[in-house]
Scaffold this motif. Structure first.
Motif, short mmCIF file in Angstrom:
data_model
loop_
_atom_site.label_atom_id
_atom_site.label_comp_id
_atom_site.label_asym_id
_atom_site.label_seq_id
_atom_site.Cartn_x
_atom_site.Cartn_y
_atom_site.Cartn_z
N SER A 172 -5.15 2.80 4.73
CA SER A 172 -4.34 1.61 4.98
C SER A 172 -4.67 0.51 3.97
CB SER A 172 -4.57 1.09 6.40
OG SER A 172 -5.90 0.67 6.56
N MET A 173 -3.67 -0.37 3.78
CA MET A 173 -3.82 -1.54 2.91
C MET A 173 -2.94 -2.66 3.43
SD MET A 173 -3.68 0.05 -0.94
CE MET A 173 -3.93 -1.57 -1.65
N ASP A 174 -3.35 -3.90 3.13
CA ASP A 174 -2.54 -5.06 3.46
C ASP A 174 -2.13 -5.75 2.17
OD1 ASP A 174 -4.66 -5.81 6.27
OD2 ASP A 174 -2.77 -4.71 6.21
N CYS A 175 -0.98 -6.43 2.24
CA CYS A 175 -0.51 -7.18 1.08
C CYS A 175 0.30 -8.36 1.58
CB CYS A 175 0.35 -6.29 0.19
SG CYS A 175 1.02 -7.13 -1.27
N ALA A 176 0.12 -9.52 0.96
CA ALA A 176 0.90 -10.69 1.33
C ALA A 176 2.29 -10.61 0.70
CB ALA A 176 0.19 -11.96 0.87
N GLU A 177 3.26 -11.04 1.44
CA GLU A 177 4.64 -11.00 0.93
C GLU A 177 4.74 -11.82 -0.35
OE1 GLU A 177 7.72 -12.79 3.36
OE2 GLU A 177 9.09 -11.17 2.80
N GLY A 178 5.45 -11.25 -1.32
CA GLY A 178 5.62 -11.91 -2.61
C GLY A 178 4.58 -11.54 -3.64
N ARG A 179 3.47 -10.97 -3.18
CA ARG A 179 2.43 -10.53 -4.10
C ARG A 179 2.67 -9.08 -4.50
NH1 ARG A 179 -1.90 -14.17 -3.76
NH2 ARG A 179 -2.59 -13.18 -5.70
N ALA A 180 1.98 -8.67 -5.56
CA ALA A 180 2.08 -7.28 -5.98
C ALA A 180 1.23 -6.39 -5.07
CB ALA A 180 1.61 -7.14 -7.43
N ALA A 181 1.78 -5.27 -4.69
CA ALA A 181 1.03 -4.27 -3.93
C ALA A 181 0.63 -3.15 -4.88
CB ALA A 181 1.87 -3.73 -2.78
N ASP A 226 8.98 -3.57 2.68
CA ASP A 226 8.16 -2.55 2.01
C ASP A 226 7.05 -2.01 2.90
OD1 ASP A 226 8.49 -4.46 -1.00
OD2 ASP A 226 9.54 -2.60 -0.48
N THR A 227 6.91 -2.56 4.10
CA THR A 227 5.93 -2.02 5.05
C THR A 227 6.32 -0.59 5.37
OG1 THR A 227 5.38 -4.16 6.02
CG2 THR A 227 5.04 -2.21 7.39
N ALA A 228 5.40 0.34 5.07
CA ALA A 228 5.71 1.76 5.20
C ALA A 228 4.45 2.57 4.94
CB ALA A 228 6.79 2.18 4.20
N VAL A 229 4.56 3.88 5.12
CA VAL A 229 3.51 4.81 4.69
C VAL A 229 3.92 5.35 3.33
CG1 VAL A 229 2.28 6.95 5.16
CG2 VAL A 229 2.92 5.42 7.05
N TYR A 230 3.00 5.26 2.37
CA TYR A 230 3.27 5.68 1.01
C TYR A 230 2.49 6.97 0.71
CZ TYR A 230 5.66 1.33 0.18
OH TYR A 230 6.57 0.29 0.25
N TYR A 231 3.20 7.97 0.23
CA TYR A 231 2.61 9.26 -0.05
C TYR A 231 2.54 9.51 -1.55
CZ TYR A 231 3.81 10.34 4.83
OH TYR A 231 3.93 10.35 6.20
N CYS A 232 1.37 9.89 -2.01
CA CYS A 232 1.16 10.32 -3.40
C CYS A 232 1.07 11.84 -3.38
CB CYS A 232 -0.13 9.69 -3.93
SG CYS A 232 -0.71 10.34 -5.50
N ARG A 260 -0.92 3.60 4.69
CA ARG A 260 -0.04 2.71 5.47
C ARG A 260 -0.16 1.31 4.89
NH1 ARG A 260 2.62 3.06 10.05
NH2 ARG A 260 1.71 5.12 10.45
N LEU A 261 0.90 0.82 4.25
CA LEU A 261 0.93 -0.52 3.67
C LEU A 261 1.56 -1.48 4.66
CD1 LEU A 261 0.60 -2.44 1.21
CD2 LEU A 261 2.96 -1.84 0.60
N GLN A 262 0.83 -2.52 4.98
CA GLN A 262 1.34 -3.57 5.86
C GLN A 262 1.54 -4.82 5.01
OE1 GLN A 262 1.97 -3.44 9.43
NE2 GLN A 262 3.04 -5.32 8.83
N VAL A 263 2.78 -5.28 4.90
CA VAL A 263 3.09 -6.51 4.18
C VAL A 263 3.21 -7.63 5.20
CG1 VAL A 263 4.66 -7.69 2.62
CG2 VAL A 263 4.28 -5.22 2.38
N THR A 264 2.47 -8.69 4.97
CA THR A 264 2.42 -9.79 5.95
C THR A 264 2.90 -11.11 5.33
OG1 THR A 264 0.12 -10.22 5.35
CG2 THR A 264 0.52 -8.72 7.18
N LEU A 265 3.32 -12.02 6.21
CA LEU A 265 3.79 -13.34 5.74
C LEU A 265 2.64 -14.17 5.20
CD1 LEU A 265 6.26 -14.18 8.64
CD2 LEU A 265 6.85 -13.65 6.26
#
Lengths: 113, 111
Positions: B9-18, B82-88, B106-111
Protein backbone atom coordinates in the motif's frame (compact mmCIF):
# COMPACT_ATOMS: atom_id res chain seq x y z
CA UNK A 1 -17.99 -0.59 -29.47
CA UNK A 2 -19.28 -2.20 -26.30
CA UNK A 3 -15.90 -3.84 -25.63
CA UNK A 4 -16.11 -6.95 -23.44
CA UNK A 5 -19.56 -7.74 -22.10
CA UNK A 6 -20.17 -10.22 -19.28
CA UNK A 7 -23.45 -11.63 -18.05
CA UNK A 8 -24.78 -12.07 -15.47
CA UNK A 9 -23.26 -9.43 -13.18
CA UNK A 10 -24.41 -11.24 -10.04
CA UNK A 11 -25.53 -14.80 -9.36
CA UNK A 12 -26.16 -16.99 -6.34
CA UNK A 13 -25.91 -20.73 -6.82
CA UNK A 14 -26.58 -23.68 -4.59
CA UNK A 15 -23.91 -26.33 -4.16
CA UNK A 16 -24.04 -28.79 -7.03
CA UNK A 17 -25.87 -26.51 -9.45
CA UNK A 18 -24.47 -25.69 -12.86
CA UNK A 19 -24.34 -22.46 -14.77
CA UNK A 20 -22.63 -20.65 -17.62
CA UNK A 21 -21.01 -17.24 -17.45
CA UNK A 22 -21.29 -15.49 -20.77
CA UNK A 23 -18.59 -13.33 -22.33
CA UNK A 24 -18.76 -11.52 -25.65
CA UNK A 25 -16.43 -9.05 -27.32
CA UNK A 26 -17.01 -6.91 -30.39
CA UNK A 27 -13.41 -5.91 -31.12
CA UNK A 28 -12.61 -8.91 -33.33
CA UNK A 29 -9.92 -10.02 -30.90
CA UNK A 30 -8.44 -13.47 -31.37
CA UNK A 31 -7.38 -13.99 -27.76
CA UNK A 32 -9.83 -14.35 -24.90
CA UNK A 33 -9.32 -15.20 -21.24
CA UNK A 34 -11.17 -16.06 -18.06
CA UNK A 35 -9.76 -14.97 -14.71
CA UNK A 36 -11.08 -15.32 -11.19
CA UNK A 37 -10.37 -13.00 -8.28
CA UNK A 38 -10.90 -14.04 -4.69
CA UNK A 39 -11.30 -11.33 -2.01
CA UNK A 40 -8.06 -9.42 -1.40
CA UNK A 41 -6.17 -11.46 -3.96
CA UNK A 42 -4.81 -10.97 -7.44
CA UNK A 43 -6.32 -12.48 -10.58
CA UNK A 44 -5.76 -16.10 -11.49
CA UNK A 45 -6.09 -17.39 -15.03
CA UNK A 46 -8.67 -20.17 -15.47
CA UNK A 47 -8.73 -20.78 -19.24
CA UNK A 48 -7.74 -18.93 -22.36
CA UNK A 49 -8.34 -19.20 -26.09
CA UNK A 50 -6.16 -18.14 -29.01
CA UNK A 51 -8.95 -18.36 -31.56
CA UNK A 52 -12.21 -20.05 -32.45
CA UNK A 53 -12.03 -23.77 -31.73
CA UNK A 54 -8.84 -23.52 -29.64
CA UNK A 55 -8.76 -23.39 -25.85
CA UNK A 56 -6.16 -24.15 -23.19
CA UNK A 57 -5.91 -24.39 -19.43
CA UNK A 58 -4.57 -21.67 -17.19
CA UNK A 59 -3.46 -21.91 -13.55
CA UNK A 60 -6.78 -22.95 -11.97
CA UNK A 61 -8.93 -24.85 -14.53
CA UNK A 62 -10.39 -27.51 -12.24
CA UNK A 63 -14.17 -27.32 -11.96
CA UNK A 64 -14.57 -25.26 -15.14
CA UNK A 65 -15.03 -25.82 -18.85
CA UNK A 66 -14.92 -23.47 -21.80
CA UNK A 67 -15.72 -23.48 -25.48
CA UNK A 68 -14.97 -21.07 -28.30
CA UNK A 69 -17.22 -21.67 -31.28
CA UNK A 70 -17.02 -18.09 -32.56
CA UNK A 71 -14.48 -15.28 -32.37
CA UNK A 72 -16.90 -13.16 -30.35
CA UNK A 73 -18.02 -15.52 -27.59
CA UNK A 74 -16.15 -17.36 -24.85
CA UNK A 75 -18.53 -18.87 -22.25
CA UNK A 76 -17.30 -20.35 -18.97
CA UNK A 77 -19.19 -23.36 -17.63
CA UNK A 78 -19.34 -24.42 -13.97
CA UNK A 79 -20.67 -27.97 -13.83
CA UNK A 80 -21.01 -28.75 -10.11
CA UNK A 81 -20.75 -25.53 -8.16
CA UNK A 82 -18.76 -25.63 -4.93
CA UNK A 83 -18.28 -22.93 -2.25
CA UNK A 84 -14.63 -22.67 -3.32
CA UNK A 85 -15.85 -21.22 -6.62
CA UNK A 86 -17.32 -18.18 -4.88
CA UNK A 87 -15.40 -15.41 -6.58
CA UNK A 88 -15.51 -12.56 -9.05
CA UNK A 89 -14.94 -13.71 -12.61
CA UNK A 90 -13.42 -11.49 -15.25
CA UNK A 91 -13.36 -12.12 -18.97
CA UNK A 92 -10.75 -10.36 -21.11
CA UNK A 93 -9.64 -10.20 -24.71
CA UNK A 94 -6.60 -9.06 -26.64
CA UNK A 95 -5.63 -8.51 -30.25
CA UNK A 96 -2.76 -10.92 -30.74
CA UNK A 97 -0.06 -12.87 -28.96
CA UNK A 98 2.33 -9.95 -28.83
CA UNK A 99 -0.18 -7.51 -27.40
CA UNK A 100 0.02 -7.14 -23.65
CA UNK A 101 -2.99 -4.88 -23.52
CA UNK A 102 -5.93 -6.89 -22.31
CA UNK A 103 -9.42 -5.44 -22.33
CA UNK A 104 -11.48 -6.60 -19.37
CA UNK A 105 -15.19 -6.91 -18.78
CA UNK A 106 -16.89 -5.55 -15.66
CA UNK A 107 -16.92 -8.90 -13.93
CA UNK A 108 -19.46 -11.47 -12.75
CA UNK A 109 -19.83 -11.92 -9.00
CA UNK A 110 -20.71 -15.51 -8.14
CA UNK A 111 -21.68 -16.81 -4.71
CA UNK A 112 -22.09 -20.53 -4.06
CA UNK A 113 -24.03 -21.43 -0.91
CA UNK B 1 7.77 -15.09 -16.48
CA UNK B 2 9.73 -13.11 -13.88
CA UNK B 3 8.23 -12.49 -10.48
CA UNK B 4 7.52 -8.95 -9.30
CA UNK B 5 7.54 -7.36 -5.84
CA UNK B 6 5.44 -4.33 -4.95
CA UNK B 7 4.67 -2.59 -1.65
CA UNK B 8 1.20 -3.58 -0.45
CA UNK B 9 0.00 0.00 0.00
CA UNK B 10 0.90 3.66 -0.53
CA UNK B 11 -0.67 7.04 0.13
CA UNK B 12 -0.48 10.14 -2.02
CA UNK B 13 -1.91 13.63 -1.63
CA UNK B 14 -4.17 14.81 -4.41
CA UNK B 15 -2.31 16.91 -6.96
CA UNK B 16 1.05 15.41 -6.09
CA UNK B 17 2.93 12.86 -8.15
CA UNK B 18 2.40 9.23 -7.20
CA UNK B 19 5.49 7.07 -7.66
CA UNK B 20 4.77 3.37 -7.51
CA UNK B 21 7.83 1.10 -7.39
CA UNK B 22 8.18 -2.43 -8.68
CA UNK B 23 11.06 -4.83 -8.30
CA UNK B 24 11.64 -7.45 -10.99
CA UNK B 25 15.23 -8.48 -10.35
CA UNK B 26 14.94 -11.76 -12.29
CA UNK B 27 13.63 -10.16 -15.47
CA UNK B 28 15.14 -11.49 -18.67
CA UNK B 29 15.96 -9.72 -21.90
CA UNK B 30 12.76 -10.50 -23.77
CA UNK B 31 10.36 -9.63 -20.97
CA UNK B 32 8.25 -6.50 -20.95
CA UNK B 33 7.02 -4.61 -17.89
CA UNK B 34 3.28 -3.93 -17.85
CA UNK B 35 1.18 -1.87 -15.49
CA UNK B 36 -2.54 -2.29 -14.91
CA UNK B 37 -4.85 -0.84 -12.31
CA UNK B 38 -8.12 -1.97 -10.79
CA UNK B 39 -10.49 0.64 -9.46
CA UNK B 40 -12.73 -0.71 -6.72
CA UNK B 41 -14.18 -3.97 -8.06
CA UNK B 42 -14.08 -3.11 -11.74
CA UNK B 43 -12.13 -5.03 -14.35
CA UNK B 44 -8.42 -4.20 -14.55
CA UNK B 45 -7.43 -1.38 -16.88
CA UNK B 46 -4.25 -1.27 -18.93
CA UNK B 47 -2.01 1.73 -18.17
CA UNK B 48 1.34 1.39 -19.90
CA UNK B 49 4.13 -1.02 -20.80
CA UNK B 50 7.81 -0.90 -21.77
CA UNK B 51 10.88 -2.98 -22.50
CA UNK B 52 13.90 -0.85 -21.56
CA UNK B 53 13.23 2.72 -22.58
CA UNK B 54 11.14 5.06 -20.51
CA UNK B 55 7.60 5.40 -21.77
CA UNK B 56 4.92 8.05 -21.40
CA UNK B 57 1.28 8.21 -22.39
CA UNK B 58 -1.73 10.27 -21.42
CA UNK B 59 -2.19 8.34 -18.19
CA UNK B 60 1.29 7.83 -16.78
CA UNK B 61 5.04 7.52 -17.22
CA UNK B 62 7.07 4.37 -16.83
CA UNK B 63 10.69 4.62 -15.73
CA UNK B 64 12.76 1.44 -16.09
CA UNK B 65 16.24 1.31 -14.55
CA UNK B 66 19.18 0.70 -16.82
CA UNK B 67 19.69 -2.83 -15.49
CA UNK B 68 15.92 -3.41 -15.85
CA UNK B 69 15.69 -4.91 -12.38
CA UNK B 70 13.15 -2.37 -11.21
CA UNK B 71 10.71 0.19 -12.53
CA UNK B 72 8.52 3.04 -11.31
CA UNK B 73 5.08 4.03 -12.49
CA UNK B 74 4.50 7.75 -12.17
CA UNK B 75 1.09 9.38 -12.05
CA UNK B 76 2.12 13.03 -12.42
CA UNK B 77 -0.87 14.70 -10.77
CA UNK B 78 -2.81 12.14 -8.76
CA UNK B 79 -6.54 12.66 -8.28
CA UNK B 80 -9.04 10.90 -6.04
CA UNK B 81 -10.11 8.86 -9.08
CA UNK B 82 -6.63 7.33 -9.22
CA UNK B 83 -7.31 5.48 -5.96
CA UNK B 84 -6.95 1.85 -7.03
CA UNK B 85 -4.83 -1.29 -6.86
CA UNK B 86 -1.89 -1.06 -9.25
CA UNK B 87 -0.38 -4.22 -10.69
CA UNK B 88 3.15 -4.51 -12.09
CA UNK B 89 3.48 -7.51 -14.40
CA UNK B 90 6.37 -8.94 -16.35
CA UNK B 91 5.64 -10.94 -19.49
CA UNK B 92 7.69 -12.61 -22.16
CA UNK B 93 7.23 -11.58 -25.75
CA UNK B 94 5.96 -14.05 -28.29
CA UNK B 95 3.64 -15.79 -25.89
CA UNK B 96 -0.08 -15.69 -25.59
CA UNK B 97 -0.90 -12.72 -23.43
CA UNK B 98 -1.27 -14.71 -20.22
CA UNK B 99 -0.65 -11.94 -17.75
CA UNK B 100 0.00 -13.11 -14.19
CA UNK B 101 -1.49 -10.71 -11.66
CA UNK B 102 -0.09 -10.58 -8.13
CA UNK B 103 -1.66 -8.65 -5.26
CA UNK B 104 -0.37 -5.23 -6.42
CA UNK B 105 -0.08 -1.92 -4.55
CA UNK B 106 -3.18 -0.29 -3.13
CA UNK B 107 -2.79 3.45 -3.79
CA UNK B 108 -4.93 5.74 -1.66
CA UNK B 109 -5.12 9.33 -2.90
CA UNK B 110 -6.24 11.73 -0.19
CA UNK B 111 -7.31 15.38 -0.04
Amino acid sequence: NAGVTQTPKFRILKIGQSMTLQCAQDMNHNYMYWYRQDPGMGLKLIYYSVGAGITDKGEVPNGYNVSRSTTEDFPLRLELAAPSQTSVYFCASSWDRAAGELFFGEGSRLTVL
Amino acid sequence: DAKTTQPPSMDCAEGRAANLPCNHSTISGNEYVYWYRQIHSQGPQYIIHGLKNNETNEMASLIITEDRKSSTLILPHATLRDTAVYYCIVRRTGTASKLTFGTGTRLQVTL
